[in-house]
Design a protein around this motif. Structure first.
Motif, PDB file in Angstrom:
ATOM      1  N   SER A  35      37.053  34.612  35.988  1.00  8.96           N
ATOM      2  CA  SER A  35      37.685  34.497  37.307  1.00  8.96           C
ATOM      3  C   SER A  35      38.588  33.275  37.407  1.00  8.96           C
ATOM      4  O   SER A  35      39.709  33.358  37.912  1.00  8.96           O
ATOM      5  CB  SER A  35      36.621  34.443  38.398  1.00  8.96           C
ATOM      6  N   ASN A  36      38.100  32.126  36.936  1.00  8.94           N
ATOM      7  CA  ASN A  36      38.897  30.904  37.021  1.00  8.94           C
ATOM      8  C   ASN A  36      40.172  30.993  36.193  1.00  8.94           C
ATOM      9  O   ASN A  36      41.238  30.544  36.622  1.00  8.94           O
ATOM     10  CB  ASN A  36      38.074  29.685  36.585  1.00  8.94           C
ATOM     11  N   GLN A  37      40.074  31.575  35.002  1.00  8.36           N
ATOM     12  CA  GLN A  37      41.256  31.732  34.164  1.00  8.36           C
ATOM     13  C   GLN A  37      42.261  32.691  34.794  1.00  8.36           C
ATOM     14  O   GLN A  37      43.461  32.450  34.749  1.00  8.36           O
ATOM     15  CB  GLN A  37      40.867  32.240  32.778  1.00  8.36           C
ATOM     16  N   LEU A  38      41.764  33.772  35.385  1.00 11.53           N
ATOM     17  CA  LEU A  38      42.674  34.717  36.047  1.00 11.53           C
ATOM     18  C   LEU A  38      43.418  34.058  37.196  1.00 11.53           C
ATOM     19  O   LEU A  38      44.618  34.263  37.364  1.00 11.53           O
ATOM     20  CB  LEU A  38      41.915  35.949  36.540  1.00 11.53           C
ATOM     21  N   VAL A  39      42.716  33.257  37.990  1.00  8.88           N
ATOM     22  CA  VAL A  39      43.368  32.534  39.084  1.00  8.88           C
ATOM     23  C   VAL A  39      44.440  31.613  38.516  1.00  8.88           C
ATOM     24  O   VAL A  39      45.568  31.572  39.012  1.00  8.88           O
ATOM     25  CB  VAL A  39      42.335  31.741  39.924  1.00  8.88           C
ATOM     26  N   SER A  40      44.110  30.903  37.457  1.00  8.10           N
ATOM     27  CA  SER A  40      45.033  29.937  36.866  1.00  8.10           C
ATOM     28  C   SER A  40      46.299  30.601  36.323  1.00  8.10           C
ATOM     29  O   SER A  40      47.406  30.164  36.619  1.00  8.10           O
ATOM     30  CB  SER A  40      44.317  29.172  35.754  1.00  8.10           C
ATOM     31  N   GLN A  45      44.547  34.430  44.073  1.00 15.50           N
ATOM     32  CA  GLN A  45      43.348  33.716  44.490  1.00 15.50           C
ATOM     33  C   GLN A  45      42.110  34.609  44.433  1.00 15.50           C
ATOM     34  O   GLN A  45      42.183  35.809  44.713  1.00 15.50           O
ATOM     35  CB  GLN A  45      43.523  33.174  45.914  1.00 15.50           C
ATOM     36  N   GLN A  46      40.990  34.017  44.087  1.00 13.87           N
ATOM     37  CA  GLN A  46      39.731  34.750  43.985  1.00 13.87           C
ATOM     38  C   GLN A  46      39.365  35.419  45.305  1.00 13.87           C
ATOM     39  O   GLN A  46      38.854  36.536  45.311  1.00 13.87           O
ATOM     40  CB  GLN A  46      38.600  33.818  43.517  1.00 13.87           C
ATOM     41  N   LYS A  47      39.654  34.773  46.428  1.00 15.69           N
ATOM     42  CA  LYS A  47      39.320  35.374  47.730  1.00 15.69           C
ATOM     43  C   LYS A  47      40.077  36.689  47.935  1.00 15.69           C
ATOM     44  O   LYS A  47      39.555  37.618  48.537  1.00 15.69           O
ATOM     45  CB  LYS A  47      39.588  34.404  48.875  1.00 15.69           C
ATOM     46  N   ASN A  48      41.298  36.767  47.411  1.00 11.36           N
ATOM     47  CA  ASN A  48      42.052  38.021  47.515  1.00 11.36           C
ATOM     48  C   ASN A  48      41.434  39.103  46.640  1.00 11.36           C
ATOM     49  O   ASN A  48      41.289  40.253  47.068  1.00 11.36           O
ATOM     50  CB  ASN A  48      43.512  37.809  47.139  1.00 11.36           C
ATOM     51  N   ALA A  51      38.444  40.394  48.348  1.00 10.54           N
ATOM     52  CA  ALA A  51      38.788  41.291  49.459  1.00 10.54           C
ATOM     53  C   ALA A  51      39.224  42.665  48.941  1.00 10.54           C
ATOM     54  O   ALA A  51      38.873  43.694  49.521  1.00 10.54           O
ATOM     55  CB  ALA A  51      39.886  40.675  50.321  1.00 10.54           C
ATOM     56  N   TRP A  52      39.984  42.675  47.854  1.00  4.68           N
ATOM     57  CA  TRP A  52      40.498  43.939  47.306  1.00  4.68           C
ATOM     58  C   TRP A  52      39.424  44.776  46.641  1.00  4.68           C
ATOM     59  O   TRP A  52      39.601  45.987  46.459  1.00  4.68           O
ATOM     60  CB  TRP A  52      41.612  43.685  46.300  1.00  4.68           C
ATOM     61  N   THR A  53      38.331  44.132  46.253  1.00  3.97           N
ATOM     62  CA  THR A  53      37.259  44.843  45.546  1.00  3.97           C
ATOM     63  C   THR A  53      35.952  44.846  46.337  1.00  3.97           C
ATOM     64  O   THR A  53      34.898  45.151  45.783  1.00  3.97           O
ATOM     65  CB  THR A  53      37.008  44.209  44.161  1.00  3.97           C
ATOM     66  N   ALA A  54      36.026  44.534  47.612  1.00  3.72           N
ATOM     67  CA  ALA A  54      34.826  44.374  48.442  1.00  3.72           C
ATOM     68  C   ALA A  54      33.908  45.590  48.357  1.00  3.72           C
ATOM     69  O   ALA A  54      34.339  46.725  48.531  1.00  3.72           O
ATOM     70  CB  ALA A  54      35.218  44.121  49.898  1.00  3.72           C
TER      71      ALA A  54
END
Length: 188
Positions: A35-40, A45-48, A51-54
Motif C-alpha cells: 500500500s505504501n509503495q503504491l501511494v508513493s 491516496q490510500q483513503k481513495n 473508498a473505491w474498494t469498500a
C-alpha cells in the motif's frame, strides 16, 4: 474477474464493482507493491483506494465510486492501457515528443517533476497534434476542461493526468511507474 464493459471508453463504460477495483489493487500488491509503495509511485491516496474498494469481501457486487480517469490509470498499471480508446494510441513521433520534456517528467509520482507550461505547449493545443487538445483530452478522460487547461497553463498538472496523456501516445506507463515489477502484470 473483471468485466469487459469496465474496460471501455467512457461513453460505453460500466463502473467496476468494488471487487474488480480490489482485484487490480491486489494484483499490484501481489507483484511487489504494498500500500505504501503504491501511494508513493502513483500518488493515489490510500483513503481513495479504501473508498473505491469498500466492503469488497462482504459486498463484492457493490458499484465502486472510482472516477473514470483513475480506473483508466489503474487498468493501465495492471496491463490494460488505453481503455479510453479501445487500446488505440495517438500516432506521434515518440522520440520527438520525449525531446520536449525533461526525463523527470517520465518518472513515478515520488520522483516526478511536472512539465512547465512551455513544455506542454509543444504537445497540447499545438497545431502539430490534432488529437492532443485540452477539449479532446477532457472529453476522452471525462475531465473538467477548465481545470485541465488551468493545470496545463500553470505547469501544475496532476501526475495521474500526465500519465494518462503519456499513455495515449503509446508510452508504457506500467514500465514508467512500476519500476520494481519483476515481470509485466496483466489483468487478462
Amino acid at each position: 474477474m473483471i468485466r469487459d464493459t469496465t474496460l471501455a471508453p467512457y461513453s460505453k463504460w460500466t463502473k467496476p464493482f468494488v471487487s474488480e477495483v480490489a482485484e487490480v489493487i491486489n494484483l499490484l500488491k501481489d507483484n511487489g507493491y504494498d500500500s505504501n509503495q503504491l501511494v508513493s509511485v502513483t500518488g493515489i491516496q490510500q483513503k481513495n483506494v479504501n473508498a473505491w474498494t469498500a466492503r469488497y469481501k462482504n459486498e463484492p457486487d457493490n458499484v465502486s465510486t472510482i472516477p473514470y480517469p483513475c480506473w483508466c490509470f489503474l487498468s493501465a498499471l495492471a496491463g490494460k492501457p488505453n481503455i479510453q480508446s479501445d487500446g488505440e494510441v495517438i500516432e506521434v513521433n515518440v522520440r520527438k515528443v520525449l525531446s520536449y520534456f525533461k526525463p523527470t517528467a517520465f518518472r513515478p509520482n515520488d520522483k516526478f517533476v511536472c512539465p512547465t507550461s512551455e513544455q506542454f505547449s509543444n504537445l497540447i493545443d499545438n497545431d502539430n497534434y490534432e488529437a492532443l487538445t485540452t477539449e479532446k483530452l477532457s472529453e476522452v478522460f471525462h475531465w473538467n476542461a477548465t481545470n485541465f487547461a488551468h493545470g496545463i497553463s500553470q505547469g501544475s498538472l496532476p501526475f495521474l493526468n500526465w500519465s494518462l496523456i503519456v499513455m495515449t501516445l503509446g508510452i508504457d506507463i506500467q514500465k514508467m511507474i512500476l519500476k520494481e515489477l519483476q515481470a509485466p502484470v496483466s489483468i487478462d
